[in-house]
Design a protein around this motif. Sequence first.
Motif, PDB file in Angstrom:
ATOM      1  N   UNK A  21       0.787  -1.223   0.000  1.00 11.02           N
ATOM      2  CA  UNK A  21       0.000   0.000   0.000  1.00 11.02           C
ATOM      3  C   UNK A  21       0.820   1.273   0.000  1.00 11.02           C
ATOM      4  N   UNK A  22       1.923   1.309   0.685  1.00  7.23           N
ATOM      5  CA  UNK A  22       2.710   2.536   0.776  1.00  7.23           C
ATOM      6  C   UNK A  22       4.146   2.317   0.305  1.00  7.23           C
ATOM      7  N   UNK A  23       4.439   1.156  -0.251  1.00  4.63           N
ATOM      8  CA  UNK A  23       5.795   0.929  -0.728  1.00  4.63           C
ATOM      9  C   UNK A  23       6.025   1.729  -2.011  1.00  4.63           C
ATOM     10  N   UNK A  24       7.256   1.978  -2.301  1.00  4.43           N
ATOM     11  CA  UNK A  24       7.592   2.667  -3.542  1.00  4.43           C
ATOM     12  C   UNK A  24       8.164   4.048  -3.318  1.00  4.43           C
ATOM     13  N   UNK A  25       8.275   4.769  -4.434  1.00  4.60           N
ATOM     14  CA  UNK A  25       8.872   6.107  -4.427  1.00  4.60           C
ATOM     15  C   UNK A  25       7.808   7.118  -4.831  1.00  4.60           C
ATOM     16  N   UNK A  26       7.724   8.201  -4.051  1.00  6.63           N
ATOM     17  CA  UNK A  26       6.762   9.262  -4.300  1.00  6.63           C
ATOM     18  C   UNK A  26       7.492  10.571  -4.561  1.00  6.63           C
ATOM     19  N   UNK A  34      11.111  25.689  -5.757  1.00  6.69           N
ATOM     20  CA  UNK A  34      10.736  24.903  -6.938  1.00  6.69           C
ATOM     21  C   UNK A  34      11.377  23.527  -6.981  1.00  6.69           C
ATOM     22  N   UNK A  35      12.137  23.169  -5.948  1.00  3.93           N
ATOM     23  CA  UNK A  35      12.792  21.862  -5.909  1.00  3.93           C
ATOM     24  C   UNK A  35      11.803  20.786  -5.473  1.00  3.93           C
ATOM     25  N   UNK A  36      12.006  19.583  -6.006  1.00  5.71           N
ATOM     26  CA  UNK A  36      11.189  18.442  -5.592  1.00  5.71           C
ATOM     27  C   UNK A  36      12.113  17.328  -5.125  1.00  5.71           C
ATOM     28  N   UNK A  37      11.544  16.434  -4.356  1.00  6.90           N
ATOM     29  CA  UNK A  37      12.307  15.289  -3.868  1.00  6.90           C
ATOM     30  C   UNK A  37      11.597  14.001  -4.216  1.00  6.90           C
ATOM     31  N   UNK A  38      12.357  12.928  -4.201  1.00 11.24           N
ATOM     32  CA  UNK A  38      11.815  11.587  -4.357  1.00 11.24           C
ATOM     33  C   UNK A  38      11.988  10.891  -3.014  1.00 11.24           C
ATOM     34  N   UNK A  39      10.874  10.455  -2.423  1.00  8.40           N
ATOM     35  CA  UNK A  39      10.871   9.844  -1.099  1.00  8.40           C
ATOM     36  C   UNK A  39      10.476   8.380  -1.246  1.00  8.40           C
ATOM     37  N   UNK A  40      11.352   7.511  -0.764  1.00  9.09           N
ATOM     38  CA  UNK A  40      11.101   6.065  -0.835  1.00  9.09           C
ATOM     39  C   UNK A  40      10.609   5.571   0.517  1.00  9.09           C
ATOM     40  N   UNK A  41       9.421   4.932   0.500  1.00  4.41           N
ATOM     41  CA  UNK A  41       8.843   4.390   1.727  1.00  4.41           C
ATOM     42  C   UNK A  41       9.312   2.964   1.946  1.00  4.41           C
ATOM     43  N   UNK A  42       9.465   2.613   3.220  1.00  3.60           N
ATOM     44  CA  UNK A  42       9.911   1.273   3.596  1.00  3.60           C
ATOM     45  C   UNK A  42       9.405   0.949   5.002  1.00  3.60           C
ATOM     46  N   UNK A  43       9.402  -0.337   5.327  1.00  5.00           N
ATOM     47  CA  UNK A  43       9.005  -0.797   6.650  1.00  5.00           C
ATOM     48  C   UNK A  43      10.131  -0.486   7.621  1.00  5.00           C
ATOM     49  N   UNK A  44       9.781   0.173   8.720  1.00  6.50           N
ATOM     50  CA  UNK A  44      10.782   0.472   9.754  1.00  6.50           C
ATOM     51  C   UNK A  44      10.240  -0.008  11.094  1.00  6.50           C
ATOM     52  N   UNK A  45      10.443  -1.281  11.345  1.00 12.19           N
ATOM     53  CA  UNK A  45      10.005  -1.866  12.600  1.00 12.19           C
ATOM     54  C   UNK A  45       8.497  -2.006  12.725  1.00 12.19           C
ATOM     55  N   UNK A  49       8.410   4.398   7.148  1.00 19.13           N
ATOM     56  CA  UNK A  49       9.270   5.564   7.085  1.00 19.13           C
ATOM     57  C   UNK A  49       9.519   5.884   5.618  1.00 19.13           C
ATOM     58  N   UNK A  50       9.902   7.109   5.344  1.00 20.66           N
ATOM     59  CA  UNK A  50      10.208   7.520   3.978  1.00 20.66           C
ATOM     60  C   UNK A  50      11.475   8.342   3.956  1.00 20.66           C
ATOM     61  N   UNK A  51      12.459   7.891   3.157  1.00 21.38           N
ATOM     62  CA  UNK A  51      13.729   8.616   3.089  1.00 21.38           C
ATOM     63  C   UNK A  51      13.883   9.297   1.734  1.00 21.38           C
ATOM     64  N   UNK A  52      14.555  10.435   1.750  1.00 19.96           N
ATOM     65  CA  UNK A  52      14.843  11.175   0.536  1.00 19.96           C
ATOM     66  C   UNK A  52      15.898  10.419  -0.260  1.00 19.96           C
ATOM     67  N   UNK A  53      15.592  10.070  -1.515  1.00 20.35           N
ATOM     68  CA  UNK A  53      16.548   9.320  -2.325  1.00 20.35           C
ATOM     69  C   UNK A  53      17.119  10.140  -3.480  1.00 20.35           C
ATOM     70  N   UNK A  71      15.609  10.288   6.693  1.00 17.62           N
ATOM     71  CA  UNK A  71      14.168  10.122   6.786  1.00 17.62           C
ATOM     72  C   UNK A  71      13.479  11.477   6.753  1.00 17.62           C
ATOM     73  N   UNK A  72      12.491  11.578   5.875  1.00 17.95           N
ATOM     74  CA  UNK A  72      11.616  12.739   5.825  1.00 17.95           C
ATOM     75  C   UNK A  72      10.350  12.402   6.619  1.00 17.95           C
ATOM     76  N   UNK A  73       9.872  11.160   6.455  1.00 19.98           N
ATOM     77  CA  UNK A  73       8.689  10.657   7.160  1.00 19.98           C
ATOM     78  C   UNK A  73       9.148   9.538   8.090  1.00 19.98           C
TER      79      UNK A  73
END
Length: 128
Positions: A21-26, A34-45, A49-53, A71-73
Amino acid sequence: MKTIAFATLALLAGTMAHADGISGIFQTQANDEGNIGMVQFYDCGGKFCGKLVKSFDAAGNEISSPHTGKNIVANMSDDGGGKFSGGTIWDPGADKTYRSKMELKGANLAVSGCVAIICRTQNWIKVQ
């Protein structure tokens, strides 16, 4: 025995749906520059969590960021139905962390950062 096997399969299916449901890159919404980021979600315990990639400037060129890999999230609980809560979101530009909640609808993720009862929401798009 069939009941145990069925219960085990149901549990595994639920876990797989939970992780998908929340896996992947957003892709984040653009910041003030005007900058954007790509945040990859993963299971953290058992939470998410979502880290900036990656980061990109307003022209779409990849840029270096000292926040890549951070981690951003953090620590979001899956409430079911595409809703997540109980975690935090970090704004690297302001270096502030806020209570957060998220709602996934298809490829759109509404990410809210909250202070007291005031929340600001960004819409992130799943890209991978």
